[in-house]
Design a protein around this motif. Structure first.
Motif, PDB file in Angstrom:
ATOM      1  N   LEU A  49       0.824  -1.208   0.000  1.00  0.00           N
ATOM      2  CA  LEU A  49       0.000   0.000   0.000  1.00  0.00           C
ATOM      3  C   LEU A  49       0.858   1.258   0.000  1.00  0.00           C
ATOM      4  O   LEU A  49       0.605   2.213  -0.740  1.00  0.00           O
ATOM      5  N   LYS A  50       1.901   1.257   0.844  1.00  0.00           N
ATOM      6  CA  LYS A  50       2.773   2.431   0.911  1.00  0.00           C
ATOM      7  C   LYS A  50       3.524   2.643  -0.406  1.00  0.00           C
ATOM      8  O   LYS A  50       3.821   3.776  -0.779  1.00  0.00           O
ATOM      9  N   SER A  51       3.828   1.558  -1.088  1.00  0.00           N
ATOM     10  CA  SER A  51       4.560   1.665  -2.350  1.00  0.00           C
ATOM     11  C   SER A  51       3.694   2.257  -3.454  1.00  0.00           C
ATOM     12  O   SER A  51       4.143   3.092  -4.235  1.00  0.00           O
ATOM     13  N   VAL A  52       2.441   1.816  -3.517  1.00  0.00           N
ATOM     14  CA  VAL A  52       1.585   2.251  -4.613  1.00  0.00           C
ATOM     15  C   VAL A  52       0.924   3.592  -4.332  1.00  0.00           C
ATOM     16  O   VAL A  52       0.552   4.321  -5.264  1.00  0.00           O
ATOM     17  N   ALA A  53       0.780   3.964  -3.051  1.00  0.00           N
ATOM     18  CA  ALA A  53       0.051   5.183  -2.700  1.00  0.00           C
ATOM     19  C   ALA A  53       0.658   6.455  -3.307  1.00  0.00           C
ATOM     20  O   ALA A  53      -0.080   7.269  -3.867  1.00  0.00           O
ATOM     21  N   LEU A 249     -16.149   5.826   9.553  1.00  0.00           N
ATOM     22  CA  LEU A 249     -15.398   5.096  10.576  1.00  0.00           C
ATOM     23  C   LEU A 249     -15.282   3.623  10.219  1.00  0.00           C
ATOM     24  O   LEU A 249     -14.228   3.004  10.411  1.00  0.00           O
ATOM     25  N   LYS A 250     -16.372   3.046   9.690  1.00  0.00           N
ATOM     26  CA  LYS A 250     -16.371   1.615   9.380  1.00  0.00           C
ATOM     27  C   LYS A 250     -15.514   1.297   8.160  1.00  0.00           C
ATOM     28  O   LYS A 250     -14.678   0.392   8.184  1.00  0.00           O
ATOM     29  N   ASP A 251     -15.701   2.067   7.081  1.00  0.00           N
ATOM     30  CA  ASP A 251     -15.054   1.716   5.819  1.00  0.00           C
ATOM     31  C   ASP A 251     -13.657   2.303   5.666  1.00  0.00           C
ATOM     32  O   ASP A 251     -12.872   1.828   4.851  1.00  0.00           O
ATOM     33  N   SER A 252     -13.358   3.340   6.443  1.00  0.00           N
ATOM     34  CA  SER A 252     -12.020   3.942   6.369  1.00  0.00           C
ATOM     35  C   SER A 252     -11.265   3.768   7.685  1.00  0.00           C
ATOM     36  O   SER A 252     -10.099   3.385   7.689  1.00  0.00           O
ATOM     37  N   GLY A 253     -11.947   4.047   8.796  1.00  0.00           N
ATOM     38  CA  GLY A 253     -11.285   4.036  10.100  1.00  0.00           C
ATOM     39  C   GLY A 253     -10.752   2.670  10.500  1.00  0.00           C
ATOM     40  O   GLY A 253      -9.672   2.571  11.086  1.00  0.00           O
ATOM     41  N   ILE A 254     -11.485   1.608  10.174  1.00  0.00           N
ATOM     42  CA  ILE A 254     -11.054   0.267  10.591  1.00  0.00           C
ATOM     43  C   ILE A 254      -9.752  -0.129   9.903  1.00  0.00           C
ATOM     44  O   ILE A 254      -8.817  -0.612  10.547  1.00  0.00           O
ATOM     45  N   THR A 255      -9.670   0.074   8.592  1.00  0.00           N
ATOM     46  CA  THR A 255      -8.425  -0.274   7.893  1.00  0.00           C
ATOM     47  C   THR A 255      -7.275   0.622   8.352  1.00  0.00           C
ATOM     48  O   THR A 255      -6.144   0.159   8.505  1.00  0.00           O
ATOM     49  N   ALA A 256      -7.555   1.904   8.592  1.00  0.00           N
ATOM     50  CA  ALA A 256      -6.508   2.815   9.064  1.00  0.00           C
ATOM     51  C   ALA A 256      -6.027   2.417  10.455  1.00  0.00           C
ATOM     52  O   ALA A 256      -4.838   2.555  10.778  1.00  0.00           O
ATOM     53  N   PHE A 257      -6.942   1.922  11.282  1.00  0.00           N
ATOM     54  CA  PHE A 257      -6.580   1.483  12.631  1.00  0.00           C
ATOM     55  C   PHE A 257      -5.507   0.400  12.589  1.00  0.00           C
ATOM     56  O   PHE A 257      -4.557   0.415  13.361  1.00  0.00           O
ATOM     57  N   PHE A 258      -5.664  -0.551  11.671  1.00  0.00           N
ATOM     58  CA  PHE A 258      -4.736  -1.669  11.614  1.00  0.00           C
ATOM     59  C   PHE A 258      -3.462  -1.357  10.843  1.00  0.00           C
ATOM     60  O   PHE A 258      -2.382  -1.813  11.200  1.00  0.00           O
ATOM     61  N   THR A 259      -3.566  -0.576   9.765  1.00  0.00           N
ATOM     62  CA  THR A 259      -2.355  -0.251   8.998  1.00  0.00           C
ATOM     63  C   THR A 259      -1.521   0.822   9.680  1.00  0.00           C
ATOM     64  O   THR A 259      -0.316   0.914   9.459  1.00  0.00           O
ATOM     65  N   ARG A 260      -2.178   1.665  10.516  1.00  0.00           N
ATOM     66  CA  ARG A 260      -1.495   2.725  11.264  1.00  0.00           C
ATOM     67  C   ARG A 260      -0.724   3.651  10.338  1.00  0.00           C
ATOM     68  O   ARG A 260       0.365   4.122  10.668  1.00  0.00           O
ATOM     69  N   SER A 261      -1.316   3.941   9.177  1.00  0.00           N
ATOM     70  CA  SER A 261      -0.666   4.827   8.214  1.00  0.00           C
ATOM     71  C   SER A 261      -1.725   5.557   7.393  1.00  0.00           C
ATOM     72  O   SER A 261      -2.461   4.935   6.635  1.00  0.00           O
ATOM     73  N   ALA A 263      -1.069   7.513   4.988  1.00  0.00           N
ATOM     74  CA  ALA A 263      -0.622   7.404   3.597  1.00  0.00           C
ATOM     75  C   ALA A 263      -1.089   6.093   2.983  1.00  0.00           C
ATOM     76  O   ALA A 263      -1.595   6.053   1.858  1.00  0.00           O
ATOM     77  N   ALA A 264      -0.928   5.001   3.731  1.00  0.00           N
ATOM     78  CA  ALA A 264      -1.348   3.700   3.218  1.00  0.00           C
ATOM     79  C   ALA A 264      -2.858   3.630   3.037  1.00  0.00           C
ATOM     80  O   ALA A 264      -3.359   2.850   2.231  1.00  0.00           O
ATOM     81  N   ASN A 265      -3.605   4.459   3.780  1.00  0.00           N
ATOM     82  CA  ASN A 265      -5.063   4.418   3.714  1.00  0.00           C
ATOM     83  C   ASN A 265      -5.635   5.335   2.636  1.00  0.00           C
ATOM     84  O   ASN A 265      -6.846   5.368   2.426  1.00  0.00           O
ATOM     85  N   ILE A 266      -4.786   6.093   1.964  1.00  0.00           N
ATOM     86  CA  ILE A 266      -5.261   6.988   0.906  1.00  0.00           C
ATOM     87  C   ILE A 266      -6.046   6.231  -0.171  1.00  0.00           C
ATOM     88  O   ILE A 266      -7.138   6.664  -0.560  1.00  0.00           O
ATOM     89  N   PRO A 267      -5.544   5.092  -0.675  1.00  0.00           N
ATOM     90  CA  PRO A 267      -6.323   4.358  -1.681  1.00  0.00           C
ATOM     91  C   PRO A 267      -7.695   3.914  -1.173  1.00  0.00           C
ATOM     92  O   PRO A 267      -8.674   3.935  -1.923  1.00  0.00           O
ATOM     93  N   VAL A 268      -7.772   3.517   0.084  1.00  0.00           N
ATOM     94  CA  VAL A 268      -9.050   3.107   0.671  1.00  0.00           C
ATOM     95  C   VAL A 268     -10.020   4.285   0.690  1.00  0.00           C
ATOM     96  O   VAL A 268     -11.201   4.155   0.341  1.00  0.00           O
ATOM     97  N   ASN A 269      -9.521   5.452   1.083  1.00  0.00           N
ATOM     98  CA  ASN A 269     -10.367   6.649   1.130  1.00  0.00           C
ATOM     99  C   ASN A 269     -10.819   7.081  -0.257  1.00  0.00           C
ATOM    100  O   ASN A 269     -11.950   7.539  -0.442  1.00  0.00           O
TER     101      ASN A 269
END
Length: 414
Positions: A49-53, A249-261, A263-269
């Motif tokens: 995720l960090k590589s492609v973001a 919170l459900k569709d973005s916050g949960i994945t961000a909680f586990f990846t702790r990044s 930047a890595a969550n930008i594609p999810v958002n």
């Protein structure tokens, strides 16, 4: 096997992530020695995720700007205003909570292996230097300020380019987005590895250490997410804000909680904004920008830990100084993503407001790293989910002015 895979794919991403989380906890507690190698899945997932973001952000923003039509409303001013307001209110709330429930720390040896910025001037200088960074180096180092600035400049320059050139850039952007979707499908496996590794390395008991401090930190973040942010949303869209708040919170916050990044969550958002039918010209810029300046969680961390140091040392703080701390924590938080170590390394900057020596401040940073397993996860979840929340709020407010119906999908499949 095909039927099992088909049944698995029918589940929503959130359900699959919860299953991955539970499996990670189970393996870590039952067969940690044999399961430890599976932690590699978490490293690979976050690394992918960090590589492609960065390259995703670069082409998305460049494509959106190059295809932007003059006169098209993007709501960026309102979004930036919401980002800054949310970050300031988070810092102010953290100050108030810290006075109501003061935290004291047991400070040990200094942490000397990391170097914080010396002041606000250095933070702003780093911010400006990141803007003019070499574009290749900005992509390589995931310097999102530099990536954004170059994408904006090139996008503006390409507005007069032939349509075939713009189409090619748009096609590359779509292709990278597809790669991101493929990576996100491996989120349950990645989350399993992250949780597994965290429990094996830190132990399950580490999650319950420093209970009072964690309660104040996490409690304040929940208050912002479930009370302050909904009020901001309601004042803008004049509708029940909670369906949108909970969806983010459900569709973005949960994945961000586990990846702790963030930047890595930008594609999810980005994907969530697309499924909320938001304007791509807007969210392709606002989401990467939010990952840089929308830092409510960081403002909370800076304020709470700074005032914990203040209370530990018995320093008297008046109301005016507390308000200054709120502003300082908000400004510092906006520069957190450009500093190695994130929000924790900006604590000495806030501590300097009260004349706290740097060696003591660095001990507070050390405490921050101890609670970082939970603190950083909750902080990132709040920061990242709010990027989508405020982007959607701005556009929904515009829809309300134009008389359009605001419809929030009840179910967003990933």
């Amino acid at each position: 096997m095909k039927q099992l895979l088909a049944s698995w794919n029918k589940l929503s991403l959130v359900v699959r992530i919860i299953i991955g989380f539970a499996l990670g906890v189970l393996l870590a507690l039952t067969i940690p020695t044999y399961a430890k190698p599976l932690g590699l899945f978490g490293v690979l997932f976050v690394g992918a995720l960090k590589s492609v973001a960065p390259i995703l952000v670069f082409f998305l923003v460049m494509s959106a700007i190059s295809l932007h039509k003059k006169g098209h409303k993007s709501n960026m001013q309102r979004i930036i205003g919401l980002y800054l307001l949310g970050t300031f209110l988070a810092g102010l709330t953290a100050v108030i909570v810290s006075f109501l429930f003061p935290v004291t720390l047991v400070l040990g040896e200094s942490v000397n292996s990391i170097t914080p910025p010396s002041g606000v001037t250095e933070v702003l200088k780093n911010l400006l230097m990141n803007i003019v960074d070499n574009p290749i180096r900005a992509l390589y180092n995931a310097n999102y300020i530099g990536v954004l600035s170059w994408a904006l400049v090139l996008g503006l320059a390409l507005q007069s380019a032939p349509e075939t050139t713009k189409t090619m850039i748009s096609n590359i952007s779509d292709a990278i987005s597809q790669v991101v979707k493929w990576i996100i499908n491996f989120a349950p496996l990645g989350i399993m590895g992250l949780v597994l590794d965290t429990i094996i390395v830190n132990g399950i008991k580490s999650l319950f250490t420093y209970g009072h401090l964690l309660l104040v930190l996490v409690g304040t973040m929940f208050f912002i997410a479930l009370v302050v942010n909904p009020i901001i949303v309601y004042l803008n869209i004049r509708k029940n804000p909670y369906p949108l708040v909970f969806k983010c919170l459900k569709d973005s916050g949960i994945t961000a909680f586990f990846t702790r990044s963030s930047a890595a969550n930008i594609p999810v958002n980005m994907e969530l904004c697309h499924k909320l039918n938001l304007d791509a010209d807007t969210y392709s810029v606002s989401i990467p920008l939010g990952a840089t300046i929308n830092m409510a969680g960081a403002a909370i961390t800076i304020s709470v830990l700074t005032l914990a140091a203040v209370h530990t040392l018995g320093i008297e703080v008046d109301f005016a100084t507390a308000v200054i701390l709120s502003v300082l924590s908000a400004v510092s938080a906006c520069g957190a993503s450009g500093v190695a170590g994130g929000s924790l390394l900006l604590i000495p900057l806030a501590c300097s407001l009260f004349g706290i020596p740097n060696d003591v401040a660095m001990q507070v940073v050390g405490v921050g790293f101890v609670v970082g397993v939970i603190q950083d996860s909750c902080e990132t979840a709040l920061n990242s989910s709010t990027d989508v929340l405020f982007t959607a709020t701005s556009e929904f407010a515009q829809w309300r002015k134009e008389g359009k119906e605001i419809v929030i999908p009840k179910k967003v499949r990933s």
